[in-house]
Design a protein around this motif. Sequence first.
Motif, PDB file in Angstrom:
ATOM      1  N   GLY A   2       0.813  -1.214   0.000  1.00 16.08           N
ATOM      2  CA  GLY A   2       0.000   0.000   0.000  1.00 16.08           C
ATOM      3  C   GLY A   2       0.843   1.260   0.000  1.00 16.08           C
ATOM      4  N   LEU A   3       1.894   1.293   0.828  1.00 20.08           N
ATOM      5  CA  LEU A   3       2.750   2.481   0.885  1.00 20.08           C
ATOM      6  C   LEU A   3       3.524   2.657  -0.417  1.00 20.08           C
ATOM      7  N   SER A   4       3.909   1.558  -1.037  1.00 17.07           N
ATOM      8  CA  SER A   4       4.614   1.652  -2.316  1.00 17.07           C
ATOM      9  C   SER A   4       3.712   2.264  -3.394  1.00 17.07           C
ATOM     10  N   LEU A   5       2.451   1.845  -3.417  1.00 14.04           N
ATOM     11  CA  LEU A   5       1.517   2.355  -4.427  1.00 14.04           C
ATOM     12  C   LEU A   5       1.145   3.820  -4.189  1.00 14.04           C
ATOM     13  N   LEU A   6       1.075   4.212  -2.927  1.00 14.02           N
ATOM     14  CA  LEU A   6       0.662   5.587  -2.592  1.00 14.02           C
ATOM     15  C   LEU A   6       1.846   6.490  -2.266  1.00 14.02           C
ATOM     16  N   ALA A   7       3.058   6.055  -2.604  1.00  9.29           N
ATOM     17  CA  ALA A   7       4.263   6.795  -2.214  1.00  9.29           C
ATOM     18  C   ALA A   7       4.218   8.253  -2.655  1.00  9.29           C
ATOM     19  N   GLU A   8       3.931   8.489  -3.920  1.00  8.55           N
ATOM     20  CA  GLU A   8       3.976   9.868  -4.430  1.00  8.55           C
ATOM     21  C   GLU A   8       2.888  10.755  -3.828  1.00  8.55           C
ATOM     22  N   PRO A   9       1.600  10.359  -3.880  1.00  9.60           N
ATOM     23  CA  PRO A   9       0.581  11.254  -3.296  1.00  9.60           C
ATOM     24  C   PRO A   9       0.756  11.473  -1.795  1.00  9.60           C
TER      25      PRO A   9
END
Length: 291
Positions: free
Chosen positions: A101-108
């Motif tokens: 989850g953190l990898s997918l939402l890293a940028e936002p």
Amino acid sequence: SIPITIGASIVPLAGLLDSFILKRIMQGYMEETAALVAYGVYSGPVISLINVPTALAMAIATNLVPSISSALARGDRDRIARESGTGLRLAAVIGWPSSIGLSLLAEPILFLLFGRGGKYLPQHLQLGASLLQISSMTIVFFTLVQASSGILQALHKQRIPMYTLAAGVAAKILVNYSLVAIPEVGIHGAPWASLLCYIISLVPNLYFVCRHAQIRLNLGELLLKPLAASGVMAALLLVLKHLLGGRLATSWLWMGLSIVLAAVVYFAASLSLGLIKKQDLPSNLRRKPHA
């Protein structure tokens, strides 16, 4: 207590060594200011976010010790095996979705948390996002390392986690000198070094847990089921990222709703797969409604 204290000190010491090693290596091929900025992004926003879910790993490890120690004192091998298996399973339940989850939402997430105030420029946050996408994968391995270390400490095998963590940190230092020294890789070598560090620590830890707790690793509970449940969660996050676009990086409401929805979907998928069991739930949630 001495091996436990030394083992607990190894990871913070590795972070301290990073502060000297990484900047010094990068200054060999870039200006000092650029090296400081790259390291600042990695050690600041990226590591700060990684530390949030890993706090749960420490809680799991801490709770395992008294339970398994008491079972060991009574010679209750069945309970030792049961508690050890549960500890590893819960570490996987927390670690895999946190990493993915953190990898997918890293940028936002980085733009939402650190994009205001002018401390970090957009290019710095873009760099941080690329680093966080890799670094977030260390969460699951760190979580499992902490759980397995807690089990071994409870079984009076305190020296094993100390040695395995020391081996992992030694590998981390070697990889830092190998990868970060390549200008095309730069600071991106640091998260790969940390990832290798925890993998190297985890593999022998699991071997000795199986040996001393007399259990067999359940790959379904440690790998396959968490990945399947996390895959369902990841699919939802990808759809939300596509639908919401830039609003995720600017709105606490949309980010919060996305995280809550992802958590609910992961929890439901885990329950349906049998990854989260009834005994893991609070007692008030285990009660069946009266007819």
